[in-house]
Design an enzyme around this catalytic site. Structure first.
Site, mmCIF file in Angstrom:
data_model
loop_
_atom_site.group_PDB
_atom_site.id
_atom_site.type_symbol
_atom_site.label_atom_id
_atom_site.label_comp_id
_atom_site.label_asym_id
_atom_site.label_seq_id
_atom_site.Cartn_x
_atom_site.Cartn_y
_atom_site.Cartn_z
ATOM 1 N N GLU A 96 0.836 -1.205 0.000
ATOM 2 C CA GLU A 96 0.000 0.000 0.000
ATOM 3 C C GLU A 96 0.871 1.255 0.000
ATOM 4 O O GLU A 96 2.030 1.232 0.432
ATOM 5 C CB GLU A 96 -0.830 -0.076 1.288
ATOM 6 C CG GLU A 96 -2.166 0.445 1.422
ATOM 7 C CD GLU A 96 -2.908 1.274 0.444
ATOM 8 O OE1 GLU A 96 -2.401 1.662 -0.615
ATOM 9 O OE2 GLU A 96 -4.048 1.570 0.780
ATOM 10 N N ASP A 97 0.315 2.346 -0.494
ATOM 11 C CA ASP A 97 1.059 3.609 -0.491
ATOM 12 C C ASP A 97 1.183 4.206 0.906
ATOM 13 O O ASP A 97 2.243 4.648 1.315
ATOM 14 C CB ASP A 97 0.411 4.617 -1.465
ATOM 15 C CG ASP A 97 -1.094 4.789 -1.269
ATOM 16 O OD1 ASP A 97 -1.655 4.202 -0.318
ATOM 17 O OD2 ASP A 97 -1.714 5.514 -2.068
ATOM 18 N N ASP A 122 -3.226 5.494 6.886
ATOM 19 C CA ASP A 122 -3.727 6.749 7.447
ATOM 20 C C ASP A 122 -4.612 6.378 8.649
ATOM 21 O O ASP A 122 -4.106 6.093 9.723
ATOM 22 C CB ASP A 122 -4.470 7.468 6.317
ATOM 23 C CG ASP A 122 -4.934 8.860 6.666
ATOM 24 O OD1 ASP A 122 -4.256 9.531 7.441
ATOM 25 O OD2 ASP A 122 -5.984 9.291 6.147
ATOM 26 N N PHE A 163 -1.645 16.310 4.291
ATOM 27 C CA PHE A 163 -2.074 15.654 3.069
ATOM 28 C C PHE A 163 -0.931 15.701 2.055
ATOM 29 O O PHE A 163 -0.416 16.762 1.743
ATOM 30 C CB PHE A 163 -3.323 16.309 2.487
ATOM 31 C CG PHE A 163 -3.945 15.475 1.413
ATOM 32 C CD1 PHE A 163 -4.745 14.385 1.730
ATOM 33 C CD2 PHE A 163 -3.692 15.744 0.074
ATOM 34 C CE1 PHE A 163 -5.288 13.584 0.736
ATOM 35 C CE2 PHE A 163 -4.233 14.940 -0.927
ATOM 36 C CZ PHE A 163 -5.028 13.872 -0.595
ATOM 37 N N ARG A 177 0.089 11.562 -9.007
ATOM 38 C CA ARG A 177 0.594 10.229 -8.639
ATOM 39 C C ARG A 177 1.982 9.990 -9.198
ATOM 40 O O ARG A 177 2.759 9.224 -8.650
ATOM 41 C CB ARG A 177 -0.329 9.130 -9.184
ATOM 42 C CG ARG A 177 -1.720 9.111 -8.585
ATOM 43 C CD ARG A 177 -2.434 7.827 -9.024
ATOM 44 N NE ARG A 177 -3.868 7.889 -8.804
ATOM 45 C CZ ARG A 177 -4.471 7.603 -7.660
ATOM 46 N NH1 ARG A 177 -3.767 7.256 -6.610
ATOM 47 N NH2 ARG A 177 -5.773 7.666 -7.549
HETATM 48 P P1 IMP Z 1 -6.941 4.774 5.400
HETATM 49 O O1 IMP Z 1 -7.989 3.755 5.123
HETATM 50 O O2 IMP Z 1 -7.511 5.984 6.109
HETATM 51 O O3 IMP Z 1 -5.730 4.251 6.122
HETATM 52 O O4 IMP Z 1 -6.514 5.412 4.033
HETATM 53 C C1 IMP Z 1 -5.808 4.764 3.121
HETATM 54 C C2 IMP Z 1 -5.928 5.404 1.764
HETATM 55 O O5 IMP Z 1 -6.269 6.781 1.811
HETATM 56 C C3 IMP Z 1 -4.586 5.369 1.091
HETATM 57 O O6 IMP Z 1 -4.435 4.175 0.391
HETATM 58 C C4 IMP Z 1 -4.629 6.558 0.184
HETATM 59 O O7 IMP Z 1 -5.196 6.193 -1.037
HETATM 60 C C5 IMP Z 1 -5.531 7.542 0.874
HETATM 61 N N1 IMP Z 1 -4.768 8.585 1.584
HETATM 62 C C6 IMP Z 1 -4.510 8.685 2.900
HETATM 63 N N2 IMP Z 1 -3.760 9.751 3.190
HETATM 64 C C7 IMP Z 1 -3.510 10.354 2.010
HETATM 65 C C8 IMP Z 1 -2.750 11.537 1.627
HETATM 66 O O8 IMP Z 1 -2.136 12.249 2.436
HETATM 67 N N3 IMP Z 1 -2.730 11.805 0.295
HETATM 68 C C9 IMP Z 1 -3.364 11.056 -0.640
HETATM 69 N N4 IMP Z 1 -4.083 9.965 -0.326
HETATM 70 C C10 IMP Z 1 -4.152 9.612 0.983
HETATM 71 MG MG MG Z 2 -4.635 3.825 -1.542
#
Ligand code: IMP
Ligand code: MG
Length: 172
Positions: A95-96, A99, A148, A161
């Site tokens: 995963e990237d 969060d 962000f 991206r």
């Molecule tokens: P989570 O489910 O809240 O952990 O979010 C995961 C997904 O939210 C990541 O795979 C990203 O696609 C997106 N995301 C979370 N933070 C950022 C950010 O700072 N920039 C862009 N996308 C984000």
């Molecule tokens: Mg993602």
């Protein structure tokens, strides 16, 4: 809007190399499937895969994320599942960013129902302050503050991206 570099491509490459070495050591002799989480995980997966020194299978899963907003909805929907039969194999979700942790928690549970030999997680970026659910990242990447970011796979409204560095978006 201005983009300020937060993590350079050199830092990303060094961390990716360390993680790839650890993966090569840990999965030696095992059947490993790297599962990239689309779309954001595609760059990290391609860099990581090329640094892993063993045979691996590669697949992708696509889940709904934030849409065009910067806030998590908490709702995770599978848009495309893996094609590979992962039964009996070791899965590493790539995963990237982690969060809130909602996406990875959901994906880990999903793969646990597929009869995999193991399910682990590698995320190149981590915003620990934002976590809403308790979830372990087995191969942690680089921690960043609650900002962000875009680049290295991460987007804002579908753009940025392809930036090689991770940048902070500054509204001007
Ligand atoms: P989570 O489910 O809240 O952990 O979010 C995961 C997904 O939210 C990541 O795979 C990203 O696609 C997106 N995301 C979370 N933070 C950022 C950010 O700072 N920039 C862009 N996308 C984000
Ligand atoms: Mg993602």
């Amino acid at each position: 809007m201005r983009l300020n570099v937060l993590i350079t491509k050199e830092q990303l490459e060094k961390k990716t190399e360390e993680i790839a070495d650890a993966i090569t050591r840990d999965y030696n002799g095992k059947e490993l499937v790297l599962v990239g989480v689309l779309k954001g995980g595609f760059i990290y997966l391609s860099d990581l895969a090329r640094k892993i020194k063993m045979d691996v299978d590669i697949d992708f899963i696509s889940v709904s994320s934030y849409g065009n907003s910067t806030e998590s909805t908490g709702v995770v929907k599978i848009i495309k599942d893996v094609d590979t039969d992962v039964g009996g194999k070791h899965v590493l979700i790539v995963e990237d960013i982690i969060d809130t942790g909602l996406t990875l928690k959901y994906l880990k549970e999903l793969f646990s129902t597929k009869g995999c030999a193991s399910v682990k997680i590698a995320a190149i970026l981590d915003k620990p302050e934002r976590r809403k659910v308790d979830i372990k990242v087995d191969y942690p990447g680089i921690q960043i503050p609650d900002m962000f970011v875009v680049g290295y796979g991460l987007d804002y409204a579908g753009k940025y991206r392809n930036l090689p560095d991770v940048c902070v978006v500054e509204q001007t």
